[in-house]
Design a protein around this motif. Structure first.
Motif, PDB file in Angstrom:
ATOM      1  N   VAL A 176       0.858  -1.186   0.000  1.00  0.00           N
ATOM      2  CA  VAL A 176       0.000   0.000   0.000  1.00  0.00           C
ATOM      3  C   VAL A 176       0.895   1.237   0.000  1.00  0.00           C
ATOM      4  N   ASN A 177       0.646   2.152  -0.933  1.00  0.00           N
ATOM      5  CA  ASN A 177       1.494   3.343  -1.074  1.00  0.00           C
ATOM      6  C   ASN A 177       0.974   4.554  -0.317  1.00  0.00           C
ATOM      7  N   SER A 178      -0.360   4.702  -0.233  1.00  0.00           N
ATOM      8  CA  SER A 178      -0.923   5.903   0.364  1.00  0.00           C
ATOM      9  C   SER A 178      -2.336   5.628   0.842  1.00  0.00           C
ATOM     10  N   ILE A 179      -2.731   6.326   1.920  1.00  0.00           N
ATOM     11  CA  ILE A 179      -4.093   6.241   2.435  1.00  0.00           C
ATOM     12  C   ILE A 179      -4.586   7.656   2.721  1.00  0.00           C
ATOM     13  N   ALA A 180      -5.909   7.837   2.701  1.00  0.00           N
ATOM     14  CA  ALA A 180      -6.507   9.140   3.004  1.00  0.00           C
ATOM     15  C   ALA A 180      -7.880   8.918   3.620  1.00  0.00           C
ATOM     16  N   ILE A 181      -8.132   9.530   4.777  1.00  0.00           N
ATOM     17  CA  ILE A 181      -9.409   9.428   5.469  1.00  0.00           C
ATOM     18  C   ILE A 181     -10.279  10.612   5.082  1.00  0.00           C
ATOM     19  N   HIS A 182     -11.536  10.333   4.728  1.00  0.00           N
ATOM     20  CA  HIS A 182     -12.490  11.397   4.414  1.00  0.00           C
ATOM     21  C   HIS A 182     -12.703  12.276   5.644  1.00  0.00           C
ATOM     22  N   PRO A 183     -12.906  13.587   5.470  1.00  0.00           N
ATOM     23  CA  PRO A 183     -13.116  14.467   6.622  1.00  0.00           C
ATOM     24  C   PRO A 183     -14.230  14.010   7.560  1.00  0.00           C
ATOM     25  N   SER A 184     -15.210  13.284   7.052  1.00  0.00           N
ATOM     26  CA  SER A 184     -16.309  12.790   7.891  1.00  0.00           C
ATOM     27  C   SER A 184     -15.898  11.615   8.760  1.00  0.00           C
ATOM     28  N   GLY A 185     -14.808  10.944   8.397  1.00  0.00           N
ATOM     29  CA  GLY A 185     -14.392   9.746   9.107  1.00  0.00           C
ATOM     30  C   GLY A 185     -15.135   8.495   8.692  1.00  0.00           C
ATOM     31  N   LYS A 186     -16.022   8.587   7.715  1.00  0.00           N
ATOM     32  CA  LYS A 186     -16.823   7.437   7.312  1.00  0.00           C
ATOM     33  C   LYS A 186     -16.160   6.603   6.218  1.00  0.00           C
ATOM     34  N   GLN A 193       0.599  -0.932  -4.968  1.00  0.00           N
ATOM     35  CA  GLN A 193       1.423  -1.409  -6.079  1.00  0.00           C
ATOM     36  C   GLN A 193       0.661  -2.331  -7.013  1.00  0.00           C
ATOM     37  N   ASP A 194      -0.483  -2.865  -6.581  1.00  0.00           N
ATOM     38  CA  ASP A 194      -1.264  -3.767  -7.428  1.00  0.00           C
ATOM     39  C   ASP A 194      -2.129  -3.022  -8.442  1.00  0.00           C
ATOM     40  N   ARG A 195      -1.908  -1.702  -8.559  1.00  0.00           N
ATOM     41  CA  ARG A 195      -2.633  -0.855  -9.514  1.00  0.00           C
ATOM     42  C   ARG A 195      -4.136  -0.854  -9.233  1.00  0.00           C
ATOM     43  N   THR A 196      -4.502  -0.713  -7.987  1.00  0.00           N
ATOM     44  CA  THR A 196      -5.904  -0.585  -7.615  1.00  0.00           C
ATOM     45  C   THR A 196      -6.072   0.564  -6.635  1.00  0.00           C
ATOM     46  N   ILE A 197      -7.277   1.117  -6.623  1.00  0.00           N
ATOM     47  CA  ILE A 197      -7.702   2.048  -5.588  1.00  0.00           C
ATOM     48  C   ILE A 197      -8.893   1.424  -4.877  1.00  0.00           C
ATOM     49  N   VAL A 198      -8.863   1.410  -3.569  1.00  0.00           N
ATOM     50  CA  VAL A 198      -9.927   0.815  -2.760  1.00  0.00           C
ATOM     51  C   VAL A 198     -10.599   1.913  -1.950  1.00  0.00           C
ATOM     52  N   ILE A 199     -11.925   1.900  -1.950  1.00  0.00           N
ATOM     53  CA  ILE A 199     -12.705   2.751  -1.057  1.00  0.00           C
ATOM     54  C   ILE A 199     -13.173   1.891   0.102  1.00  0.00           C
ATOM     55  N   TRP A 200     -12.874   2.324   1.319  1.00  0.00           N
ATOM     56  CA  TRP A 200     -13.216   1.576   2.528  1.00  0.00           C
ATOM     57  C   TRP A 200     -14.364   2.248   3.270  1.00  0.00           C
ATOM     58  N   ASN A 201     -15.311   1.432   3.737  1.00  0.00           N
ATOM     59  CA  ASN A 201     -16.355   1.903   4.638  1.00  0.00           C
ATOM     60  C   ASN A 201     -15.822   1.734   6.054  1.00  0.00           C
TER      61      ASN A 201
END
Length: 373
Positions: A176-186, A193-201
């Motif tokens: 995993v290269n980078s993570i970012a939390i939404h301002p709401s925290g949700k 490196q696997d060339r994917t972007i994941v959205i987490w709940n």
């Protein structure tokens, strides 16, 4: 490092207890049960409104030399000073990530360890040993939760009141290269490196979506309002609107992008890219390159933005670090005002930093904090 070491967290004070489980364990840890028994919720708070710093803020930077630097930026009228506050010999490997939340500071390294500090007392709290690879990204949500990411492909969620690991998120097949939390925290974003972007709940601790990217995503970041986010690749940045699968626009750079932010000024969003050629490039949210500024004498390794009061007015201050060893602070208005409404050729701006500090080391990452605990 042995498996028993990874499962154990050492603390610098007997009054601070840190318990970990291996990242190879189930995503549901005993922390979930203890939280239910205590009647306290472990959900991310849905609001962590960040009050603008008054006349000062803290700057923390990691280095190749394994040292963690802490500076105070303080305004006197319309002048800004950068003064050293602490130096921690933090790790036995290069520091790759640093983040601050409330009174807490966390650093992550190639030594696979997360170090924790109390910014108010200026002491080390202990360390977390959840990962089996270099720690590549850290981000606090307010002062209640910390997310960490690693080359082992895992993302860990910790609660700060006892540093218990609540979840281990697994959705990538590479580092995993980078993570970012939404301002709401949700929600949270991650690129790997696997060339994917994941959205987490983050309310359920489950993967909401997983999408292939055209290249390896290196940086992901939300806009201050949370309505947009960016994904940075080697020489381009895609701008997305929440809820839309396709990017609104793509920003192209002739230089390698090493750091990127999306900032808001006068109700308009701008993309800032720190590049290999010592310059920060400024783009509109529509993808138009507006201007560039030479920030340093070497490549720009990190950018961080924070609000503070200068001469009685609240301004956004941009902090930059470089391989030249210097930490600089800049007024965002000095960069955006010349291009507001401008539609001509790309401007080569000549502006002076508010303040400069020479750490005389190879800087790798940076974060800022209001310093109000």
């Amino acid at each position: 490092m042995s498996s028993s070491q990874r499962k154990r967290a050492r603390t610098a004070s007997s009054s601070s207890s840190t318990t970990t489980t291996s990242a190879g364990d189930s995503s549901n840890t005993p922390a979930d049960t203890s939280a239910k028994d205590s009647g306290k919720s472990d959900e991310m708070p849905t609001s962590t409104k960040r009050e603008p710093a008054q006349d000062s803020f803290l700057v923390m930077a990691g280095t190749y030399e394994r040292i963690l630097y802490g500076l105070e930026a303080r305004s006197i009228g319309n002048q800004l000073t950068l003064n050293p506050q602490f130096i921690f010999p933090a790790h036995i490997g290069c520091i790759k990530a640093v983040s601050a939340g409330g009174r807490y500071l966390a650093s992550g390294s190639t030594d696979e360890i997360i170090k924790l500090y109390d910014l108010k007392k200026r002491v080390e709290l202990g360390s977390l040993h959840e990962h089996t690879g270099s720690v590549t990204a850290l981000q606090f949500h307010g002062s209640t939760h910390l997310l960490s990411a690693s080359e082992d492909g895992a993302i860990c969620i910790f609660r700060t009141r006892d540093w218990e690991p609540l979840k281990v998120l697994r959705g990538h097949k590479g580092a995993v290269n980078s993570i970012a939390i939404h301002p709401s925290g949700k929600l949270a974003l991650s690129v790997a490196q696997d060339r994917t972007i994941v959205i987490w709940n983050l309310l359920t601790g489950q993967r909401a979506s997983r999408t292939k990217t055209p290249q390896i995503g290196e940086i992901v970041a939300w806009s201050p309002s949370g309505s947009h986010y960016i994904v940075a690749y080697a020489t381009e940045v895609q701008v997305y609107k929440v809820g839309q699968a396709e990017p609104l626009t793509t920003v192209f750079s002739q230089q390698r992008i090493l750091s990127a932010l999306i900032v808001t000024y006068m109700n308009a969003d701008y993309v800032l890219c720190g590049c290999q050629d010592k310059r920060v490039r400024i783009y509109s949210a529509k993808g138009t390159e507006l201007a560039s500024v030479q920030f340093h004498e070497n490549r720009i390794k990190g950018l961080s933005a924070i609000e503070m009061t200068l001469d009685g007015t609240v301004h956004t201050v941009l902090v930059s670090i470089s391989s030249d060893g210097r930490i600089k602070a800049w007024k965002l208005a000095d960069m955006i005002d010349p291009v507001d409404g401008y539609s001509g050729a790309v401007l080569d701006l000549q502006i002076e930093p508010l303040a400069t500090y020479n750490a005389d080391v190879r800087l790798t990452c940076v974060t800022t904090s209001s310093g109000e605990f």
